[in-house]
Design a protein around this motif. Structure first.
Motif: not given
Length: 400
Positions: A25-33, A310-321
Motif C-alpha cells: 500500500l505504501e509502495y503502490a502509485v495511488t494518486p487518488t488515495m 498485489k501492488i497492481k491490484a491496489i493501483e487498479y483499485l485507486d485508478n479504476k474504482v
C-alpha cells in the motif's frame, strides 16, 4: 448525504524487504488515495474481535456494522444465501473449494496443497468439474451447489459444525494433518482427487500451463444465519457490489440490493470500472443511500504471494474504482462521505489473513480538511485514531 464504502479485501500488509521496507500500500502509485488522505481522517480499525478467526466473513460483517459475536454463524451459510440455497434449521453449510494438490504418486494424505484457487479457475470450468464430483458423490445427505470461480458449496443434511482448516491457511504444506476428522468428509475429498486429477478438462488446463483443479476441500462449516435488515438497523437503503458469494450472501441476509456487474469475477482482471460505475448509478439514479463496493483482488494476490500483482491490484483499485467514484460524485454535486479500507490484512509473508488492525480513510466532500497524511498502515498508526470495535466504523461513516 450519500455514503460509500470502498473495500480493498486483504489490502493491508507488513513491510517487505524487496520494497525497501514499505508495504504494498505504501509502495503502490495511488494518486487518488494520496489526494484524499490530505482531506480525510485516517486511523486504525480492529475488524476482528479478539479470539475470532480473521476471515473475510467476520471482517466484512464488522465493516457493515454487524457485531460478529452476535451475528456470525459460519462463512458457508452466508454464501448459501447468495447462491439461493434455502437452508433448513438442521442443515450445515460447508465451503467446497476446488483446489490444486500436487500431482504425484504419493498417497492423498502426503500430497501438498499448491493453490487454493486453481489458477483462479473460471466459474464455467469449475462448474464442469463440480458436476463430475456431484454425479459420483452426491446423495440424500450431501448436496453440491456451484458458486463462483473456485468457491462452491456443500449442504450436509442433519450435519454438525466440525472444525475444518481453510485451504489458503496451509498453502505449500503437506495436507495430512489438516484433513477433516470426520471420516466421510475426508473420504469424499480423497475420492474427488480420483475423479478430477485426470478429468479431460484438467488435462487441457495442464497443457495450457494452468494448475489442475484436482480436489475439493471442505471448510467454513456453519448454520443458517439471521441478520437484521440493514435498512431497519441503520435507516438507510443499501446496495452491495461484489463478485464474491460471501459478500453477496451477507447482503441477501441483510436485505440489501445485490448488484451484478458483467465481468466482475474477483480476480486481478475483474471489471473494476464497471463496479465503480454501478456503485455511482445506485447512488445517483436508484436512490440508494449507501453502497458497498468490494474488490477481492488484493486479497487473492496476497494469498498467491505475488508482490507485483498485489501492488497492481491496489493501483487498479485507486485508478479504476476510487478515482472514478470520486470524479462522478463530484460532478453530481451530491454531498457524500466515503470510507476506504481493507477488511483484514493478507500479508505476502504468510499468504493468509491476520487479525492486525487495518488502516481506514474517511472522506467528507462537505468538509475542508488539510492534513499532511498519506494513506498507509504506518501513518494510520501514527494518527492516533483507533476504532477498537470494527462494527462501530460504520457509525463514523454515518456520523451517528
Amino acid at each position: 448525504m450519500k455514503y460509500i464504502i470502498i473495500l480493498g479485501d486483504g489490502m493491508a500488509d507488513e513491510p517487505i524487504e524487496e520494497l525497501g521496507g514499505k508495504t504494498p500500500l505504501e509502495y503502490a502509485v495511488t494518486p487518488t488515495m494520496d489526494e484524499l488522505a490530505k482531506k480525510s481522517e485516517i486511523g486504525l480499525c480492529h475488524t476482528i474481535p479478539e479470539g475470532m478467526k480473521p476471515g473475510s466473513d467476520t471482517a466484512n460483517l464488522s465493516v457493515l456494522g454487524y457485531n460478529p459475536r452476535q451475528y456470525y454463524t459460519g462463512r458457508s451459510p452466508l454464501e448459501a444465501l447468495s447462491i439461493g440455497v434455502d437452508m433448513k434449521p438442521t442443515d450445515i453449510a460447508l465451503r467446497c473449494n476446488i483446489v490444486t494438490l500436487s500431482d504425484d504418486n504419493l498417497p492423498y494424505e502426503e500430497k501438498t496443497i499448491l493453490d487454493h484457487s486453481s489458477s483462479e479457475i473460471s466459474t464455467e470450468d469449475a462448474a464442469v468439474l463440480l458436476e463430475a464430483v456431484r454425479q459420483e458423490l452426491e446423495n440424500d445427505t450431501y448436496k453440491y451447489y456451484v458458486g463462483t470461480s473456485y468457491r462452491h458449496l456443500t449442504i450436509w443434511d442433519k450435519g454438525e459444525v466440525v472444525e475444518l482448516i481453510p485451504p489458503h491457511d496451509i498453502l505449500g504444506r503437506v495436507i495430512g494433518t489438516y484433513l477433516p476428522q470426520d471420516e466421510y468428509l475426508k473420504d469424499m475429498m480423497k475420492k474427488s482427487y480420483d475423479i478430477l486429477n485426470n478429468h479431460p478438462l484438467n488435462i487441457e488446463r495442464a497443457k495450457k500451463g494452468l494448475n489442475k483443479a484436482n480436489s475439493i476441500w471442505f471448510w467454513g462449516a456453519g448454520t443458517r444465519p439471521a441478520l437484521k435488515a440493514f435498512e431497519e438497523k441503520f435507516h438507510k437503503k443499501g446496495a452491495m457490489i461484489s463478485a464474491v458469494d460471501l459478500l453477496k450472501g451477507i447482503a441477501v441476509g441483510a436485505k440489501m440490493e445485490v448488484v451484478e456487474v458483467e465481468g466482475a469475477d474477483g480476480t486481478l482482471h475483474t471489471n473494476y470500472v464497471g463496479k465503480a460505475m454501478a456503485g455511482v448509478k445506485e447512488i445517483l439514479e436508484k436512490n440508494c443511500d449507501f453502497v458497498y463496493i468490494h474488490i477481492e483482488a488484493p486479497d487473492e494476490m496476497g494469498h498467491q504471494g505475488s508482490i507485483p500483482n498485489k501492488i497492481k491490484a491496489i493501483e487498479y483499485l485507486d485508478n479504476k474504482v476510487i478515482k472514478i467514484v470520486k470524479e462522478q460524485m463530484d460532478l453530481s454535486k451530491v454531498p457524500y462521505r466515503m470510507l476506504i479500507m481493507p477488511d483484514h490484512p493478507t500479508p505476502i509473508y504468510c499468504r493468509t489473513h491476520t487479525s492486525d488492525p487495518v488502516p481506514y480513510m474517511l472522506y467528507d466532500s462537505t468538509k475542508e480538511l488539510n492534513h499532511s497524511w498519506n494513506y498507509n498502515e504506518a501513518e494510520a498508526r501514527l494518527s492516533g485514531n483507533t476504532v477498537n470495535h470494527g462494527y462501530e466504523i460504520i457509525n463514523k461513516l454515518f456520523e451517528v
